[in-house]
Design a protein around this motif. Structure first.
Motif, mmCIF file in Angstrom:
data_model
loop_
_atom_site.group_PDB
_atom_site.id
_atom_site.type_symbol
_atom_site.label_atom_id
_atom_site.label_comp_id
_atom_site.label_asym_id
_atom_site.label_seq_id
_atom_site.Cartn_x
_atom_site.Cartn_y
_atom_site.Cartn_z
ATOM 1 N N ASN A 142 13.466 7.291 10.677
ATOM 2 C CA ASN A 142 12.399 6.559 11.355
ATOM 3 C C ASN A 142 11.044 7.077 10.909
ATOM 4 N N ASP A 192 19.218 -0.591 6.560
ATOM 5 C CA ASP A 192 18.111 -0.169 7.420
ATOM 6 C C ASP A 192 18.665 0.565 8.629
ATOM 7 N N ASP A 194 18.554 1.130 12.434
ATOM 8 C CA ASP A 194 18.130 0.272 13.532
ATOM 9 C C ASP A 194 16.905 0.855 14.232
ATOM 10 N N ASP A 195 16.128 -0.008 14.834
ATOM 11 C CA ASP A 195 15.026 0.452 15.666
ATOM 12 C C ASP A 195 15.586 1.242 16.851
ATOM 13 N N SER A 221 20.180 3.408 19.416
ATOM 14 C CA SER A 221 19.864 3.081 18.031
ATOM 15 C C SER A 221 21.169 2.906 17.263
ATOM 16 N N ALA A 223 22.894 2.172 12.808
ATOM 17 C CA ALA A 223 22.658 1.932 11.385
ATOM 18 C C ALA A 223 23.927 1.393 10.745
ATOM 19 N N ASP A 224 23.751 0.650 9.655
ATOM 20 C CA ASP A 224 24.881 0.153 8.870
ATOM 21 C C ASP A 224 24.785 0.775 7.482
ATOM 22 N N GLU A 229 29.544 1.736 9.969
ATOM 23 C CA GLU A 229 28.544 1.263 10.904
ATOM 24 C C GLU A 229 28.476 2.217 12.085
ATOM 25 N N ASP A 231 26.647 3.358 15.790
ATOM 26 C CA ASP A 231 25.854 3.050 16.976
ATOM 27 C C ASP A 231 25.707 4.327 17.793
#
Length: 342
Positions: A142, A192, A194-195, A221, A223-224, A229, A231
């Motif tokens: 981030n 990317d 994730d936010d 948050s 990401a992949d 993946e 979480d």
């Protein structure tokens, strides 16, 4: 976010340093440390004793609009142990009847709401415990810019925050520690992070001569990384009680990372007690963490103790020590010296 100094930095207004706008102003605050620090880790060739010094300078700017909005900004410059590189952080805010909107190097809503157990030391000698970052900047991807909104209803403060995730390329490798054994992930495709979104609430009250504070937070948050993946979520609750010269704090958090196969979890609980008598103060902390990474469990126990004495004029003597045990590896830290505020 962790506390580095015990002392409360005093703001010193710069005489004559103001803009033409009568509402605007600039203030300067600073702190410095000097002392001796020691570390001894199992398995290391030898213990290490060294001198420690640190200088921190903060510029704070403030102003107001014609219709009553207040705004401000700050930049913090930190030099540690004679390093050539200067670390810096900055933030901006605007405040009104609608609440407060902050952006920059500020805590996410989770970190803002959670109450940290007390910690101490000039060089983090008794400050190895959890700082409740709650996924802020996780994986280092981030961009470090947090946008947070706070609104208060009497003794209750609600917070919302967002931090945008950066992109990464296939083959990039990312490391996530704090989970006992380090987690390393290599991306197999461009993607990317994730936010990060967070929510927090803090409440303060008094009951029967006891000052009480409570804080709860949640952040999420993910990401992949191509073939993987991820979480993640952080949940925390905390409380603090002041009984005259005695203050007690307790905090619990659980971070869960779902990789689609085995969940990775980090459970942390910490307690601290502080007592002041005259110019002197003592403190004790204990924190235990249990990390479960794909069925492999790692326990971390940290105990810290410290003593402070207010010398007056912004000077304080600090002595602190701690021991951290990660399974069969123990690390002892100790140090003493002066914490100075200007």
């Amino acid at each position: 976010m962790k506390n580095v100094l015990f002392t409360t930095t005093a703001l010193v207004a710069l005489g004559g340093m103001a803009y033409a706008d009568a509402h605007a102003g600039v203030a300067l605050s600073g702190s410095a440390e000097m002392g001796l620090t020691y570390i001894d880790e199992d398995g290391a060739d030898s213990s290490d004793t060294s001198f420690h010094n640190d200088i921190d300078v903060t510029f704070t700017m403030s102003g107001a609009t014609d219709n009553g909005l207040t705004f401000g900004a700050s930049i913090d410059l930190d030099e540690a142990d004679g390093d050539a590189e200067i670390e810096s952080s900055n933030s901006v805010f605007i405040q009104g009847s609608f609440g407060t909107l902050s952006m920059g190097d500020v805590d996410g809503a989770y970190d803002k709401a959670m109450i940290e157990i007390a910690a101490a030391g000039l060089n983090d000698e008794a400050d190895q415990v959890n700082g409740h970052a709650g996924l802020d900047g996780w994986f280092g991807l981030n961009n470090g810019e947090v946008l947070r909104y706070d609104y208060s209803f009497g003794d209750l403060t609600l917070s919302l925050s967002a931090e945008l995730g950066d992109s990464f390329a296939s083959g990039d490798t990312f490391t996530l520690d704090n989970f006992g054994s380090t987690i390393t992930i290599t991306a197999t495709a461009d993607g990317d992070l994730d936010d990060i979104f967070g929510v927090g609430a803090g409440y303060s009250t008094s009951f029967g001569g006891t000052d009480l504070q409570f804080g709860v937070g949640y952040q999420v948050s993910g990401a992949d990384f191509g073939t993987l993946e991820v979480d993640a979520e952080a949940i925390g609750v905390s409380a603090k009680a002041g009984f005259g010269d005695l203050t007690a704090t307790v905090a619990y958090e659980m971070i869960t990372v779902d990789t689609g196969a085995d969940d990775i979890t980090l459970d942390t609980i910490g307690v601290s007690v502080e007592y002041s008598f005259g110019a002197a103060g003592v403190g004790l902390q204990y924190e235990t963490r249990e990390a479960d990474n794909a069925g492999a469990s790692t326990d971390t126990d940290t105990t810290g103790i410290w003593l402070t004495y207010d010398l007056g004029g912004g000077a304080e003597f600090v002595a602190a020590a701690s021991q951290q045990d990660v399974e069969d590896v123990s690390t002892t830290r100790a140090g003493f010296g002066l914490a100075l505020s200007f």
